[in-house]
Scaffold this active site. Structure first.
Site, PDB file in Angstrom:
ATOM      1  N   CYS A 170     -49.762 -15.441 -30.100  1.00  0.00           N
ATOM      2  CA  CYS A 170     -49.481 -15.174 -28.684  1.00  0.00           C
ATOM      3  C   CYS A 170     -50.740 -14.813 -27.897  1.00  0.00           C
ATOM      4  O   CYS A 170     -50.698 -14.748 -26.662  1.00  0.00           O
ATOM      5  CB  CYS A 170     -48.437 -14.077 -28.546  1.00  0.00           C
ATOM      6  SG  CYS A 170     -46.947 -14.443 -29.462  1.00  0.00           S
ATOM      7  N   ASN A 201     -40.200 -15.843 -25.072  1.00  0.00           N
ATOM      8  CA  ASN A 201     -41.580 -15.714 -25.567  1.00  0.00           C
ATOM      9  C   ASN A 201     -42.064 -17.103 -25.984  1.00  0.00           C
ATOM     10  O   ASN A 201     -41.547 -17.686 -26.939  1.00  0.00           O
ATOM     11  CB  ASN A 201     -41.562 -14.739 -26.759  1.00  0.00           C
ATOM     12  CG  ASN A 201     -42.930 -14.514 -27.372  1.00  0.00           C
ATOM     13  OD1 ASN A 201     -43.882 -15.231 -27.086  1.00  0.00           O
ATOM     14  ND2 ASN A 201     -43.029 -13.525 -28.233  1.00  0.00           N
ATOM     15  N   HIS A 205     -48.694 -10.775 -21.889  1.00  0.00           N
ATOM     16  CA  HIS A 205     -47.886 -11.620 -22.756  1.00  0.00           C
ATOM     17  C   HIS A 205     -46.419 -11.226 -22.587  1.00  0.00           C
ATOM     18  O   HIS A 205     -46.098 -10.050 -22.448  1.00  0.00           O
ATOM     19  CB  HIS A 205     -48.322 -11.448 -24.212  1.00  0.00           C
ATOM     20  CG  HIS A 205     -47.419 -12.168 -25.149  1.00  0.00           C
ATOM     21  ND1 HIS A 205     -47.090 -13.499 -24.975  1.00  0.00           N
ATOM     22  CD2 HIS A 205     -46.731 -11.765 -26.255  1.00  0.00           C
ATOM     23  CE1 HIS A 205     -46.270 -13.874 -25.931  1.00  0.00           C
ATOM     24  NE2 HIS A 205     -46.027 -12.839 -26.714  1.00  0.00           N
TER      25      HIS A 205
HETATM   26  O1  UT7 Z   1     -44.965 -12.027 -29.364  1.00  0.00           O
HETATM   27  C1  UT7 Z   1     -45.384 -11.426 -30.534  1.00  0.00           C
HETATM   28  C2  UT7 Z   1     -45.078 -10.010 -30.608  1.00  0.00           C
HETATM   29  N1  UT7 Z   1     -43.659  -9.763 -30.622  1.00  0.00           N
HETATM   30  C3  UT7 Z   1     -43.251  -8.578 -30.299  1.00  0.00           C
HETATM   31  O2  UT7 Z   1     -44.053  -7.741 -29.946  1.00  0.00           O
HETATM   32  C4  UT7 Z   1     -41.778  -8.260 -30.439  1.00  0.00           C
HETATM   33  C5  UT7 Z   1     -41.599  -6.779 -30.504  1.00  0.00           C
HETATM   34  N2  UT7 Z   1     -40.243  -6.352 -30.825  1.00  0.00           N
HETATM   35  C6  UT7 Z   1     -39.212  -6.443 -29.980  1.00  0.00           C
HETATM   36  O3  UT7 Z   1     -39.341  -6.968 -28.902  1.00  0.00           O
HETATM   37  C7  UT7 Z   1     -37.905  -5.826 -30.379  1.00  0.00           C
HETATM   38  O4  UT7 Z   1     -38.102  -4.997 -31.504  1.00  0.00           O
HETATM   39  C8  UT7 Z   1     -36.782  -6.869 -30.712  1.00  0.00           C
HETATM   40  C9  UT7 Z   1     -36.332  -7.563 -29.414  1.00  0.00           C
HETATM   41  C10 UT7 Z   1     -37.280  -7.891 -31.690  1.00  0.00           C
HETATM   42  C11 UT7 Z   1     -35.564  -6.160 -31.292  1.00  0.00           C
HETATM   43  O5  UT7 Z   1     -35.103  -5.133 -30.415  1.00  0.00           O
HETATM   44  P1  UT7 Z   1     -34.816  -3.668 -30.940  1.00  0.00           P
HETATM   45  O6  UT7 Z   1     -34.330  -2.876 -29.812  1.00  0.00           O
HETATM   46  O7  UT7 Z   1     -36.051  -3.196 -31.654  1.00  0.00           O
HETATM   47  O8  UT7 Z   1     -33.630  -3.909 -31.944  1.00  0.00           O
HETATM   48  P2  UT7 Z   1     -33.539  -3.530 -33.477  1.00  0.00           P
HETATM   49  O9  UT7 Z   1     -34.325  -4.476 -34.302  1.00  0.00           O
HETATM   50  O10 UT7 Z   1     -33.790  -2.059 -33.631  1.00  0.00           O
HETATM   51  O11 UT7 Z   1     -32.018  -3.770 -33.754  1.00  0.00           O
HETATM   52  C12 UT7 Z   1     -30.990  -2.957 -33.145  1.00  0.00           C
HETATM   53  C13 UT7 Z   1     -29.646  -3.488 -33.556  1.00  0.00           C
HETATM   54  C14 UT7 Z   1     -29.503  -3.681 -35.077  1.00  0.00           C
HETATM   55  O12 UT7 Z   1     -28.187  -3.363 -35.429  1.00  0.00           O
HETATM   56  P3  UT7 Z   1     -27.812  -1.907 -36.036  1.00  0.00           P
HETATM   57  O13 UT7 Z   1     -28.623  -1.778 -37.282  1.00  0.00           O
HETATM   58  O14 UT7 Z   1     -28.196  -0.913 -34.979  1.00  0.00           O
HETATM   59  O15 UT7 Z   1     -26.352  -1.998 -36.277  1.00  0.00           O
HETATM   60  C15 UT7 Z   1     -29.715  -5.161 -35.253  1.00  0.00           C
HETATM   61  O16 UT7 Z   1     -29.088  -5.679 -36.405  1.00  0.00           O
HETATM   62  O17 UT7 Z   1     -29.417  -4.768 -32.974  1.00  0.00           O
HETATM   63  C16 UT7 Z   1     -29.089  -5.711 -33.998  1.00  0.00           C
HETATM   64  N3  UT7 Z   1     -29.597  -7.018 -33.597  1.00  0.00           N
HETATM   65  C17 UT7 Z   1     -28.916  -7.851 -32.810  1.00  0.00           C
HETATM   66  N4  UT7 Z   1     -27.690  -7.774 -32.265  1.00  0.00           N
HETATM   67  C18 UT7 Z   1     -27.282  -8.800 -31.512  1.00  0.00           C
HETATM   68  C19 UT7 Z   1     -30.799  -7.562 -33.892  1.00  0.00           C
HETATM   69  N5  UT7 Z   1     -30.912  -8.775 -33.309  1.00  0.00           N
HETATM   70  C20 UT7 Z   1     -29.734  -8.970 -32.647  1.00  0.00           C
HETATM   71  C21 UT7 Z   1     -29.255 -10.029 -31.842  1.00  0.00           C
HETATM   72  N6  UT7 Z   1     -28.035  -9.891 -31.284  1.00  0.00           N
HETATM   73  N7  UT7 Z   1     -29.962 -11.126 -31.606  1.00  0.00           N
END
Ligand code: UT7
Length: 326
Positions: free
Chosen positions: A113, A283, A253
């Site tokens: 990225c 992204n 980004h």
């Molecule tokens: O471009 C390169 C660099 N990339 C980045 O910097 C990305 C950085 N990270 C992020 O933007 C975020 O961490 C994400 C968007 C990837 C994820 O968001 P989050 O708020 O950190 O969610 P999480 O991984 O903590 O997941 C929260 C919950 C989980 O469920 P439980 O364990 O709380 O029951 C996940 O299983 O959301 C669930 N989950 C989803 N639910 C519905 C994860 N992905 C999804 C989804 N739809 N697509």
């Protein structure tokens, strides 16, 4: 040293729009989750026949037209990409052929990225040292070709696209300062793993055992993204001797709107000074900043004389920033 600036910009976005509602039919997700956790509403998906070099070529063609520089005058082409059509030839060489830039040298850079800024900053050095006169810098990723469409952690986040610019010497303004950084020790947080295939030197393996899909540890990446991009902005502004209050527009980004909000808070900069278009495209890896810069100019968020900061973060891990006087 000669001042180097952007002479023309171009973008290409595939026509197919893929919404959060479309994704709801594929994996266990919802428009509400994607929108609230990332800010993404829809993304573009390249057509089956569209390769990364096709996206790159179309963005490059517009940038050349806008810069009014004929392809024969381009003596350097650098493409930031992590989704090349094949291991070789490079996307840059394919673009060279497609646009007829017969006097150019051409190569790709792999900085995920951060690819646009790594390419931009590299090309700037070539011009400043006199090795090149006009450079074509392209950021192109068909990132959805690296997606496991059964993995909801990643498949909702990415889209395809390309952006480009022509760089050359300018009389005043242009790129005022750059900053580059790598954190290779944290590379495991986001990777595409392809295990070694058939080889007489590795007899146990008869084929690829893992498909080359992106895997990421989102929460950890989130923290590094906020800290490293905020840090890159502070450092590049210090190098340019510009105060935060004097910045007119930041083009970051576009990985997550919550990351952008957190950066604004950490830097104590109003969010409305930061350009955001993640809602429309998700992204797009290297292409995100290139497309956002193009749109910020198009929608008059950036005007002549403005002080603009571009800031990137991506797999590697790598971050980069520069300050441009528009
Ligand atoms: O471009 C390169 C660099 N990339 C980045 O910097 C990305 C950085 N990270 C992020 O933007 C975020 O961490 C994400 C968007 C990837 C994820 O968001 P989050 O708020 O950190 O969610 P999480 O991984 O903590 O997941 C929260 C919950 C989980 O469920 P439980 O364990 O709380 O029951 C996940 O299983 O959301 C669930 N989950 C989803 N639910 C519905 C994860 N992905 C999804 C989804 N739809 N697509």
């Amino acid at each position: 040293m000669a001042q180097v600036g952007i002479l023309g910009l171009g973008i290409y976005l595939p026509s197919k729009k893929f919404t959060n509602f479309d994704l709801e039919k594929m994996v266990d997700t919802s428009d509400e989750w994607i929108r609230s956790r990332t800010g993404i509403v829809e993304r573009r998906i390249a057509a089956p026949h569209e390769k990364t070099s096709d996206l790159a070529y179309k963005a490059a063609a517009e940038a050349l037209k806008k810069a009014k520089i004929p392809p024969e005058k381009i003596d350097l082409i650098i493409v930031g990409t992590v989704s090349p059509d094949s291991n070789f030839p490079s996307v840059a060489c394919k673009v060279q052929k497609a646009i007829g830039a017969k006097n150019a040298t051409a190569f790709d850079v792999s900085a995920a990225c951060s690819g646009y800024l790594y390419a931009l900053i590299t090309a700037k050095q070539y011009i400043q040292t006199g090795l090149s006169r006009y450079a074509l810098v392209i950021a192109a990723d068909r990132f959805t070709s690296l997606i496991d469409w059964k993995d909801r952690d990643t498949c909702v986040l990415f889209g395809d696209g390309a952006g480009a610019c022509v760089l050359g010497k300018v009389k005043s303004g242009g790129i005022l300062a750059d900053f580059l950084q790598a954190f290779g020790d944290q590379g495991d947080l986001m990777q595409v793993i392809a295990e070694e295939g058939r080889s007489p030197f590795n007899p146990g393996k008869t084929s690829y055992t893992k498909l080359p899909f992106v895997r990421m540890q989102g929460q950890e990446l989130f923290k590094v993204a906020v800290n490293s991009m905020a840090d890159a902005v502070e450092k590049v502004l210090k190098k340019a001797k510009i105060k935060k209050e004097d910045v007119d527009c930041i083009v970051p980004h576009q990985a997550n709107d919550r990351i952008i909000t957190a950066i604004a808070k950490k830097l104590n900069i109003p969010k409305d000074k930061i350009f955001v278009n993640i809602d429309k495209y998700g992204n797009m890896s290297a292409a995100s900043i290139a497309v956002a810069l193009y749109e910020a100019v198009k929608f008059k968020k950036i005007k002549k004389g403005d002080k603009v900061v571009l800031v990137a973060f991506g797999a590697g891990l790598v971050s980069a920033a520069n300050v441009i006087k528009w």
